[in-house]
Design a protein around this motif. Structure first.
Motif, PDB file in Angstrom:
ATOM      1  N   THR A   1     -22.339  18.374 -29.389  1.00 40.37           N
ATOM      2  CA  THR A   1     -23.429  19.353 -29.466  1.00 40.37           C
ATOM      3  C   THR A   1     -23.768  19.910 -28.083  1.00 40.37           C
ATOM      4  OG1 THR A   1     -24.294  18.151 -31.373  1.00 40.37           O
ATOM      5  CG2 THR A   1     -25.777  19.720 -30.329  1.00 40.37           C
ATOM      6  N   GLU A   2     -23.824  19.019 -27.093  1.00 42.98           N
ATOM      7  CA  GLU A   2     -24.116  19.465 -25.720  1.00 42.98           C
ATOM      8  C   GLU A   2     -23.028  20.385 -25.175  1.00 42.98           C
ATOM      9  OE1 GLU A   2     -26.632  15.534 -24.238  1.00 42.98           O
ATOM     10  OE2 GLU A   2     -24.661  15.962 -23.366  1.00 42.98           O
ATOM     11  N   ALA A   3     -21.776  19.977 -25.394  1.00 46.51           N
ATOM     12  CA  ALA A   3     -20.658  20.794 -24.889  1.00 46.51           C
ATOM     13  C   ALA A   3     -20.683  22.171 -25.562  1.00 46.51           C
ATOM     14  CB  ALA A   3     -19.326  20.089 -25.146  1.00 46.51           C
ATOM     15  N   ALA A   4     -20.926  22.176 -26.868  1.00 49.70           N
ATOM     16  CA  ALA A   4     -20.945  23.443 -27.605  1.00 49.70           C
ATOM     17  C   ALA A   4     -22.061  24.353 -27.101  1.00 49.70           C
ATOM     18  CB  ALA A   4     -21.107  23.173 -29.095  1.00 49.70           C
ATOM     19  N   ALA A   5     -23.211  23.766 -26.762  1.00 56.96           N
ATOM     20  CA  ALA A   5     -24.321  24.566 -26.242  1.00 56.96           C
ATOM     21  C   ALA A   5     -23.943  25.181 -24.893  1.00 56.96           C
ATOM     22  CB  ALA A   5     -25.574  23.700 -26.114  1.00 56.96           C
ATOM     23  N   THR A   6     -23.368  24.370 -24.011  1.00 64.12           N
ATOM     24  CA  THR A   6     -22.934  24.865 -22.700  1.00 64.12           C
ATOM     25  C   THR A   6     -21.957  26.021 -22.850  1.00 64.12           C
ATOM     26  OG1 THR A   6     -23.113  22.629 -21.832  1.00 64.12           O
ATOM     27  CG2 THR A   6     -21.828  24.183 -20.521  1.00 64.12           C
ATOM     28  N   LEU A   7     -21.102  25.924 -23.859  1.00 62.36           N
ATOM     29  CA  LEU A   7     -20.025  26.898 -24.028  1.00 62.36           C
ATOM     30  C   LEU A   7     -20.397  28.026 -24.990  1.00 62.36           C
ATOM     31  CD1 LEU A   7     -17.277  24.187 -24.248  1.00 62.36           C
ATOM     32  CD2 LEU A   7     -17.430  25.900 -22.447  1.00 62.36           C
ATOM     33  N   GLU A   8     -21.648  28.011 -25.446  1.00 65.22           N
ATOM     34  CA  GLU A   8     -22.105  29.012 -26.413  1.00 65.22           C
ATOM     35  C   GLU A   8     -21.221  29.049 -27.658  1.00 65.22           C
ATOM     36  OE1 GLU A   8     -22.612  32.613 -24.152  1.00 65.22           O
ATOM     37  OE2 GLU A   8     -24.038  31.663 -22.801  1.00 65.22           O
TER      38      GLU A   8
ATOM     39  N   GLN B   1     -13.154  32.579 -27.437  1.00 61.39           N
ATOM     40  CA  GLN B   1     -13.776  31.409 -28.053  1.00 61.39           C
ATOM     41  C   GLN B   1     -12.797  30.230 -28.085  1.00 61.39           C
ATOM     42  OE1 GLN B   1     -14.886  33.411 -31.651  1.00 61.39           O
ATOM     43  NE2 GLN B   1     -16.977  33.823 -30.948  1.00 61.39           N
ATOM     44  N   ARG B   2     -11.536  30.526 -28.355  1.00 64.82           N
ATOM     45  CA  ARG B   2     -10.534  29.441 -28.367  1.00 64.82           C
ATOM     46  C   ARG B   2     -10.407  28.792 -26.997  1.00 64.82           C
ATOM     47  NH1 ARG B   2      -5.757  32.507 -31.557  1.00 64.82           N
ATOM     48  NH2 ARG B   2      -7.161  33.243 -33.169  1.00 64.82           N
ATOM     49  N   GLN B   3     -10.415  29.648 -25.980  1.00 72.41           N
ATOM     50  CA  GLN B   3     -10.349  29.124 -24.621  1.00 72.41           C
ATOM     51  C   GLN B   3     -11.533  28.194 -24.360  1.00 72.41           C
ATOM     52  OE1 GLN B   3      -7.946  30.040 -21.986  1.00 72.41           O
ATOM     53  NE2 GLN B   3      -8.863  28.154 -21.257  1.00 72.41           N
ATOM     54  N   ARG B   4     -12.699  28.576 -24.861  1.00 73.10           N
ATOM     55  CA  ARG B   4     -13.889  27.746 -24.645  1.00 73.10           C
ATOM     56  C   ARG B   4     -13.811  26.431 -25.416  1.00 73.10           C
ATOM     57  NH1 ARG B   4     -18.482  31.376 -26.113  1.00 73.10           N
ATOM     58  NH2 ARG B   4     -17.150  33.207 -26.132  1.00 73.10           N
ATOM     59  N   VAL B   5     -13.205  26.464 -26.602  1.00 75.42           N
ATOM     60  CA  VAL B   5     -13.022  25.208 -27.342  1.00 75.42           C
ATOM     61  C   VAL B   5     -12.110  24.270 -26.535  1.00 75.42           C
ATOM     62  CG1 VAL B   5     -12.174  24.121 -29.458  1.00 75.42           C
ATOM     63  CG2 VAL B   5     -13.356  26.322 -29.589  1.00 75.42           C
ATOM     64  N   ALA B   6     -11.042  24.851 -25.971  1.00 73.74           N
ATOM     65  CA  ALA B   6     -10.128  24.038 -25.157  1.00 73.74           C
ATOM     66  C   ALA B   6     -10.873  23.425 -23.974  1.00 73.74           C
ATOM     67  CB  ALA B   6      -8.952  24.876 -24.669  1.00 73.74           C
ATOM     68  N   MET B   7     -11.790  24.189 -23.382  1.00 77.86           N
ATOM     69  CA  MET B   7     -12.565  23.650 -22.268  1.00 77.86           C
ATOM     70  C   MET B   7     -13.597  22.633 -22.769  1.00 77.86           C
ATOM     71  SD  MET B   7     -12.906  26.941 -19.778  1.00 77.86           S
ATOM     72  CE  MET B   7     -13.486  26.052 -18.356  1.00 77.86           C
ATOM     73  N   GLY B   8     -14.073  22.842 -23.989  1.00 78.49           N
ATOM     74  CA  GLY B   8     -15.018  21.895 -24.592  1.00 78.49           C
ATOM     75  C   GLY B   8     -14.428  20.506 -24.691  1.00 78.49           C
TER      76      GLY B   8
ATOM     77  N   MET C   1     -17.450  29.550 -16.226  1.00 76.24           N
ATOM     78  CA  MET C   1     -17.595  28.185 -16.699  1.00 76.24           C
ATOM     79  C   MET C   1     -17.421  27.189 -15.571  1.00 76.24           C
ATOM     80  SD  MET C   1     -18.563  27.253 -19.491  1.00 76.24           S
ATOM     81  CE  MET C   1     -18.231  28.828 -20.267  1.00 76.24           C
ATOM     82  N   GLN C   2     -16.422  27.447 -14.726  1.00 69.74           N
ATOM     83  CA  GLN C   2     -16.172  26.526 -13.608  1.00 69.74           C
ATOM     84  C   GLN C   2     -17.375  26.505 -12.677  1.00 69.74           C
ATOM     85  OE1 GLN C   2     -15.609  26.522 -10.201  1.00 69.74           O
ATOM     86  NE2 GLN C   2     -14.657  24.501 -10.051  1.00 69.74           N
ATOM     87  N   ARG C   3     -17.946  27.680 -12.391  1.00 70.82           N
ATOM     88  CA  ARG C   3     -19.112  27.724 -11.492  1.00 70.82           C
ATOM     89  C   ARG C   3     -20.305  27.039 -12.146  1.00 70.82           C
ATOM     90  NH1 ARG C   3     -16.216  29.181  -7.501  1.00 70.82           N
ATOM     91  NH2 ARG C   3     -14.862  30.892  -8.037  1.00 70.82           N
ATOM     92  N   ARG C   4     -20.475  27.283 -13.445  1.00 72.73           N
ATOM     93  CA  ARG C   4     -21.622  26.696 -14.125  1.00 72.73           C
ATOM     94  C   ARG C   4     -21.534  25.165 -14.125  1.00 72.73           C
ATOM     95  NH1 ARG C   4     -23.177  28.199 -20.188  1.00 72.73           N
ATOM     96  NH2 ARG C   4     -22.176  30.125 -19.588  1.00 72.73           N
ATOM     97  N   LEU C   5     -20.334  24.655 -14.389  1.00 68.74           N
ATOM     98  CA  LEU C   5     -20.164  23.206 -14.475  1.00 68.74           C
ATOM     99  C   LEU C   5     -19.948  22.581 -13.099  1.00 68.74           C
ATOM    100  CD1 LEU C   5     -17.707  23.167 -17.488  1.00 68.74           C
ATOM    101  CD2 LEU C   5     -20.125  22.569 -17.555  1.00 68.74           C
ATOM    102  N   GLY C   6     -19.468  23.369 -12.144  1.00 67.87           N
ATOM    103  CA  GLY C   6     -19.202  22.858 -10.797  1.00 67.87           C
ATOM    104  C   GLY C   6     -18.174  21.744 -10.780  1.00 67.87           C
TER     105      GLY C   6
END
Ligand code: ADP
Ligand code: ADP
Length: 228
Positions: free
Chosen positions: A118-125, A141-148, A182-187
């Protein structure tokens, strides 16, 4: 997050010319570093040595100062983000993101899985898309799932192996900015392999240029751009 130190890394396949020849790089905690160079220069080999999928012939690999040459991939806590995302088409977004947790040693409770996904999904919208299948998502969106999947493991670093190389130019541009944001947001410390000059010059804090297994140059995109 972690620092990654490459000390005089060498990789020889058989007794041929080294695929990676005496490469040293200090990657700082939170840094985004690009490995660039022509096909066959040793980029993938170097990335695979870091993640632990390729034995190190010589030299030392340190994660947060600890030597990890002999550690199995699963004990390095690094997350690989592959080309084509490697999502499971029959699983929902939720289950795709949860997948690494279900594989991990020391099982997570269903509550923990739910919390982390749930947290990862929120971060990734991705909150509104958790019950969808990959086929019904956009490329972004697929790219974001892969990062999730990488986020949910709370990995120390992300390793990207040409994640955009099969996309058309428009989608590639879109994905570039997704990854960058995403990289900047997560650092999170990231190592990103590409042969694409635009990606090299726009994504990273520093660019390592490889040639025939050797580190030819390492500099910020700006320094590379401004040199004669
Ligand atoms: P890049 O990712 O920059 O295209 P690679 O790391 O794949 O380069 O390859 C570097 C060199 O190592 C190349 O000469 C390649 O042919 C060689 N190589 C890569 N993998 C293997 C392997 N499994 N066995 C033997 N040689 C390999
Ligand atoms: P074993 O042979 O002991 O099962 P492996 O070396 O096959 O161990 O690695 C298994 C684990 O290592 C996986 O569950 C995963 O967590 C991790 N792993 C393997 N490959 C990768 C990769 N490319 N990126 C990140 N982690 C990986």
């Amino acid at each position: 997050m972690a620092s990654i130190t490459l000390n005089n890394l060498v990789k020889k396949y058989g007794d041929g010319f080294p695929a990676v020849n005496d490469i040293s790089i200090d990657i700082a905690d939170g840094e985004f570093i690009i490995l660039v160079g022509p096909s066959g220069c040793g980029k993938s080999t170097l990335l695979r040595m870091i993640v632990g999928l390729e034995d190190i012939t010589d030299g030392d690999l340190l994660i947060d100062g600890e030597r990890v040459n002999d550690k199995a991939p699963r004990d390095r806590n690094l997350a690989m983000v592959f080309q084509n995302y490697a999502l499971y088409p029959h699983l929902t977004v939720y289950e795709n993101i949860a997948f690494p947790l279900r594989l991990a040693k020391g099982k997570h409770s269903e509550d923990q899985v739910n919390k982390l996904v749930t947290e990862a999904a929120a971060t990734l919208e991705l909150t509104d898309h958790l019950q969808r299948k990959p086929a019904n998502l956009s490329g972004g969106q697929r790219q974001r799932v892969a990062m999730g999947r990488a986020i949910v493991r709370q990995a120390d670093a992300f390793l990207f192996d040409e994640p955009l190389s099969n996309l058309d130019a428009k989608l590639r541009g879109q994905m570039r900015s997704e990854i960058s944001q995403m990289q900047r947001r997560l650092g999170v410390t990231s190592v990103y392999v590409t042969h694409d000059q635009t990606e090299a010059m726009t994504l990273g804090d520093r660019v390592a240029v490889l040639k025939k297994g050797e580190l030819q140059q390492i500099a910020s995109p700006r320094e590379l751009y401004e040199q004669p």
